[in-house]
Every structure is written in structure tokens, then in C-alpha cells.
Scaffold this motif. Structure first.
Motif, PDB file in Angstrom:
ATOM      1  N   GLU A  89       0.807  -1.222   0.000  1.00  0.00           N
ATOM      2  CA  GLU A  89       0.000   0.000   0.000  1.00  0.00           C
ATOM      3  C   GLU A  89       0.843   1.277   0.000  1.00  0.00           C
ATOM      4  OE1 GLU A  89      -0.334  -1.857   4.226  1.00  0.00           O
ATOM      5  OE2 GLU A  89      -0.073  -2.549   2.170  1.00  0.00           O
ATOM      6  N   ASP A  90       2.161   1.144   0.223  1.00  0.00           N
ATOM      7  CA  ASP A  90       3.043   2.312   0.223  1.00  0.00           C
ATOM      8  C   ASP A  90       3.828   2.483  -1.076  1.00  0.00           C
ATOM      9  OD1 ASP A  90       2.197   2.843   2.777  1.00  0.00           O
ATOM     10  OD2 ASP A  90       3.976   2.037   3.760  1.00  0.00           O
ATOM     11  N   ILE A  91       3.654   1.570  -2.013  1.00  0.00           N
ATOM     12  CA  ILE A  91       4.393   1.665  -3.282  1.00  0.00           C
ATOM     13  C   ILE A  91       3.758   2.759  -4.142  1.00  0.00           C
ATOM     14  CG2 ILE A  91       5.058   0.468  -5.402  1.00  0.00           C
ATOM     15  CD1 ILE A  91       5.046  -2.161  -3.765  1.00  0.00           C
ATOM     16  N   ASP A  92       4.571   3.761  -4.472  1.00  0.00           N
ATOM     17  CA  ASP A  92       4.093   4.912  -5.240  1.00  0.00           C
ATOM     18  C   ASP A  92       3.815   4.585  -6.705  1.00  0.00           C
ATOM     19  OD1 ASP A  92       4.316   6.663  -3.058  1.00  0.00           O
ATOM     20  OD2 ASP A  92       6.425   7.061  -3.495  1.00  0.00           O
ATOM     21  N   THR A  93       4.676   3.780  -7.298  1.00  0.00           N
ATOM     22  CA  THR A  93       4.580   3.499  -8.727  1.00  0.00           C
ATOM     23  C   THR A  93       3.440   2.526  -8.994  1.00  0.00           C
ATOM     24  OG1 THR A  93       6.970   3.763  -8.812  1.00  0.00           O
ATOM     25  CG2 THR A  93       5.916   2.790 -10.753  1.00  0.00           C
ATOM     26  N   LYS A  94       2.459   2.980  -9.768  1.00  0.00           N
ATOM     27  CA  LYS A  94       1.241   2.209 -10.022  1.00  0.00           C
ATOM     28  C   LYS A  94       1.536   0.809 -10.553  1.00  0.00           C
ATOM     29  CE  LYS A  94      -3.111   2.670 -12.616  1.00  0.00           C
ATOM     30  NZ  LYS A  94      -3.052   1.669 -13.679  1.00  0.00           N
ATOM     31  N   LEU A  95       2.369   0.693 -11.579  1.00  0.00           N
ATOM     32  CA  LEU A  95       2.654  -0.608 -12.183  1.00  0.00           C
ATOM     33  C   LEU A  95       3.312  -1.548 -11.179  1.00  0.00           C
ATOM     34  CD1 LEU A  95       2.805  -2.610 -14.531  1.00  0.00           C
ATOM     35  CD2 LEU A  95       5.001  -1.567 -15.137  1.00  0.00           C
ATOM     36  N   THR A  96       4.303  -1.067 -10.466  1.00  0.00           N
ATOM     37  CA  THR A  96       4.989  -1.913  -9.490  1.00  0.00           C
ATOM     38  C   THR A  96       4.002  -2.377  -8.421  1.00  0.00           C
ATOM     39  OG1 THR A  96       7.076  -0.775  -9.899  1.00  0.00           O
ATOM     40  CG2 THR A  96       6.926  -2.039  -7.859  1.00  0.00           C
ATOM     41  N   ARG A  97       3.126  -1.502  -7.989  1.00  0.00           N
ATOM     42  CA  ARG A  97       2.107  -1.863  -6.992  1.00  0.00           C
ATOM     43  C   ARG A  97       1.182  -2.959  -7.554  1.00  0.00           C
ATOM     44  NH1 ARG A  97       0.444   2.943  -5.857  1.00  0.00           N
ATOM     45  NH2 ARG A  97      -1.239   2.944  -7.364  1.00  0.00           N
ATOM     46  N   GLU A  98       0.778  -2.823  -8.816  1.00  0.00           N
ATOM     47  CA  GLU A  98      -0.105  -3.822  -9.433  1.00  0.00           C
ATOM     48  C   GLU A  98       0.564  -5.189  -9.549  1.00  0.00           C
ATOM     49  OE1 GLU A  98      -2.763  -0.619 -12.003  1.00  0.00           O
ATOM     50  OE2 GLU A  98      -1.113  -1.664 -12.998  1.00  0.00           O
ATOM     51  N   VAL A  99       1.841  -5.192  -9.930  1.00  0.00           N
ATOM     52  CA  VAL A  99       2.580  -6.455 -10.021  1.00  0.00           C
ATOM     53  C   VAL A  99       2.671  -7.085  -8.632  1.00  0.00           C
ATOM     54  CG1 VAL A  99       4.812  -7.522 -10.547  1.00  0.00           C
ATOM     55  CG2 VAL A  99       3.871  -5.771 -12.082  1.00  0.00           C
ATOM     56  N   ARG A 100       2.913  -6.265  -7.625  1.00  0.00           N
ATOM     57  CA  ARG A 100       3.005  -6.788  -6.250  1.00  0.00           C
ATOM     58  C   ARG A 100       1.652  -7.286  -5.745  1.00  0.00           C
ATOM     59  NH1 ARG A 100       7.641  -8.171  -7.259  1.00  0.00           N
ATOM     60  NH2 ARG A 100       9.245  -6.586  -7.188  1.00  0.00           N
ATOM     61  N   TYR A 101       0.548  -6.699  -6.229  1.00  0.00           N
ATOM     62  CA  TYR A 101      -0.776  -7.251  -5.906  1.00  0.00           C
ATOM     63  C   TYR A 101      -0.831  -8.709  -6.360  1.00  0.00           C
ATOM     64  CZ  TYR A 101      -3.117  -2.606  -5.241  1.00  0.00           C
ATOM     65  OH  TYR A 101      -3.527  -1.373  -4.804  1.00  0.00           O
ATOM     66  N   LEU A 102      -0.407  -8.938  -7.598  1.00  0.00           N
ATOM     67  CA  LEU A 102      -0.437 -10.287  -8.158  1.00  0.00           C
ATOM     68  C   LEU A 102       0.477 -11.218  -7.359  1.00  0.00           C
ATOM     69  CD1 LEU A 102      -1.407 -12.287 -10.269  1.00  0.00           C
ATOM     70  CD2 LEU A 102       0.303 -11.359 -11.849  1.00  0.00           C
ATOM     71  N   ASP A 103       1.683 -10.751  -7.037  1.00  0.00           N
ATOM     72  CA  ASP A 103       2.614 -11.555  -6.240  1.00  0.00           C
ATOM     73  C   ASP A 103       1.995 -11.929  -4.898  1.00  0.00           C
ATOM     74  OD1 ASP A 103       4.536 -11.318  -8.237  1.00  0.00           O
ATOM     75  OD2 ASP A 103       5.639  -9.723  -7.214  1.00  0.00           O
ATOM     76  N   LYS A 104       1.341 -10.980  -4.261  1.00  0.00           N
ATOM     77  CA  LYS A 104       0.721 -11.205  -2.953  1.00  0.00           C
ATOM     78  C   LYS A 104      -0.400 -12.246  -3.056  1.00  0.00           C
ATOM     79  CE  LYS A 104       0.150 -10.153   1.437  1.00  0.00           C
ATOM     80  NZ  LYS A 104       1.137 -10.552   2.416  1.00  0.00           N
ATOM     81  N   LEU A 105      -1.221 -12.151  -4.103  1.00  0.00           N
ATOM     82  CA  LEU A 105      -2.297 -13.126  -4.293  1.00  0.00           C
ATOM     83  C   LEU A 105      -1.730 -14.536  -4.474  1.00  0.00           C
ATOM     84  CD1 LEU A 105      -4.690 -11.127  -6.653  1.00  0.00           C
ATOM     85  CD2 LEU A 105      -4.958 -11.516  -4.196  1.00  0.00           C
ATOM     86  N   VAL A 106      -0.652 -14.647  -5.237  1.00  0.00           N
ATOM     87  CA  VAL A 106      -0.005 -15.946  -5.449  1.00  0.00           C
ATOM     88  C   VAL A 106       0.524 -16.476  -4.109  1.00  0.00           C
ATOM     89  CG1 VAL A 106       1.932 -17.143  -6.578  1.00  0.00           C
ATOM     90  CG2 VAL A 106       0.545 -15.499  -7.873  1.00  0.00           C
ATOM     91  N   ASP A 107       1.138 -15.609  -3.318  1.00  0.00           N
ATOM     92  CA  ASP A 107       1.614 -16.006  -1.984  1.00  0.00           C
ATOM     93  C   ASP A 107       0.470 -16.515  -1.117  1.00  0.00           C
ATOM     94  OD1 ASP A 107       4.235 -15.386  -2.451  1.00  0.00           O
ATOM     95  OD2 ASP A 107       4.356 -13.775  -0.967  1.00  0.00           O
ATOM     96  N   GLU A 108      -0.656 -15.815  -1.178  1.00  0.00           N
ATOM     97  CA  GLU A 108      -1.800 -16.201  -0.351  1.00  0.00           C
ATOM     98  C   GLU A 108      -2.347 -17.573  -0.763  1.00  0.00           C
ATOM     99  OE1 GLU A 108      -4.536 -12.902  -0.417  1.00  0.00           O
ATOM    100  OE2 GLU A 108      -3.267 -11.706   0.902  1.00  0.00           O
ATOM    101  N   ILE A 109      -2.350 -17.866  -2.067  1.00  0.00           N
ATOM    102  CA  ILE A 109      -2.766 -19.204  -2.520  1.00  0.00           C
ATOM    103  C   ILE A 109      -1.799 -20.230  -1.926  1.00  0.00           C
ATOM    104  CG2 ILE A 109      -3.032 -20.789  -4.472  1.00  0.00           C
ATOM    105  CD1 ILE A 109      -3.608 -18.380  -6.242  1.00  0.00           C
ATOM    106  N   ALA A 110      -0.500 -19.968  -2.093  1.00  0.00           N
ATOM    107  CA  ALA A 110       0.525 -20.905  -1.630  1.00  0.00           C
ATOM    108  C   ALA A 110       0.479 -21.111  -0.115  1.00  0.00           C
ATOM    109  CB  ALA A 110       1.910 -20.415  -2.060  1.00  0.00           C
ATOM    110  N   LYS A 111       0.046 -20.107   0.608  1.00  0.00           N
ATOM    111  CA  LYS A 111      -0.030 -20.227   2.073  1.00  0.00           C
ATOM    112  C   LYS A 111      -1.306 -20.927   2.532  1.00  0.00           C
ATOM    113  CE  LYS A 111       3.042 -16.475   3.241  1.00  0.00           C
ATOM    114  NZ  LYS A 111       3.173 -15.046   3.258  1.00  0.00           N
ATOM    115  N   GLY A 112      -2.153 -21.330   1.566  1.00  0.00           N
ATOM    116  CA  GLY A 112      -3.342 -22.095   1.909  1.00  0.00           C
ATOM    117  C   GLY A 112      -4.527 -21.248   2.340  1.00  0.00           C
ATOM    118  N   ARG A 113      -4.457 -19.967   2.074  1.00  0.00           N
ATOM    119  CA  ARG A 113      -5.568 -19.088   2.439  1.00  0.00           C
ATOM    120  C   ARG A 113      -6.822 -19.477   1.655  1.00  0.00           C
ATOM    121  NH1 ARG A 113      -5.810 -12.597   2.561  1.00  0.00           N
ATOM    122  NH2 ARG A 113      -6.948 -12.487   4.507  1.00  0.00           N
TER     123      ARG A 113
END
Length: 122
Positions: A89-113
Motif C-alpha cells: 500500500e506504500d508503493i508509489d509506482t502504479k505498475l509496481t504496486r499492481e505487479v506486487r498485488y499479483l505476487d501477494k495473491l499468489v503467496d496467499e494461494i501458496a499459504k493455503g488461504r
């Protein structure tokens, strides 16, 4: 607000979705989740269905083009937390923030959420 460096943002923009996608698959399958669950979160975030995901992989689009074509889910801003050392939520650059959204979702799947939590429906 913390921010990423311009060099970091540039690297992220130039990465191809096709080069990262196999890592997403490996990460979720290693934890007993499925490619279809991965596709479900990609579609939730971007609006891309299975056919479009395959098309973008074949086309070898960069993340910049990938997210330019995406119709970002309005609830994406509910994705918070730290990924790759950055608070999303602190990443200023829109594209980098969007890519990190995707990374976070993948992490959440892998963590069994649970999917309803990952897709921010509850």
C-alpha cells in the motif's frame, strides 16, 4: 510513503509475464494448490480468462503491457501487506504496486488461504 527505486520499477516493467508465470505455477502447486486456482485469482485481479492468459504468455508481453490491458478489480486496493520487502500500500509506482498485488495473491494461494479471503469477498 516508502517507494521503490526507478531502477527497480524499470526492471519490473520490462519483465515478461511469460517468464514469471511458470514460477507462479510451481509455487502454488508445490503447496498443493492448482493452476485453476491461480487462474481464478489472475482473472479476479485483471479480468483475463484462461484463453487471454495463454494469449498473453504466447505474446510474451511485459508486465507494463499486461497491466495496461488489464481491467483491475476495484477491490485490488484491499490487498495489503509486505511483498519483496515493500509494503504494497506504500508503493508509489502504479505498475509496481499492481505487479506486487499479483505476487501477494499468489503467496496467499501458496499459504493455503481460503479463496473467498484471497478474492476479498468476505
Amino acid at each position: 510513503m516508502s517507494t521503490t527505486t526507478p531502477e527497480h520499477d524499470e526492471r519490473v516493467a520490462k519483465l515478461t509475464f511469460a517468464s514469471v508465470y511458470p514460477h507462479y505455477i510451481t509455487k502454488v502447486e508445490k503447496k498443493g494448490r492448482t493452476k485453476s486456482e491461480l487462474h481464478q485469482v489472475i482473472e479476479w485481479l485483471t479480468g483475463f480468462d484462461d484463453n487471454k492468459i495463454e494469449e498473453l504468455i504466447k505474446e510474451k508481453v511485459t508486465f507494463k503491457i499486461f497491466f495496461e490491458r488489464a481491467k483491475l478489480n476495484p477491490n485490488a486496493e484491499l490487498i495489503k501487506g509486505v511483498i519483496c520487502g515493500y509494503r504494497i500500500e506504500d508503493i508509489d509506482t502504479k505498475l509496481t504496486r499492481e505487479v506486487r498485488y499479483l505476487d501477494k495473491l499468489v503467496d496467499e494461494i501458496a499459504k493455503g488461504r481460503k479463496m473467498d479471503k484471497i478474492l476479498r469477498t468476505t
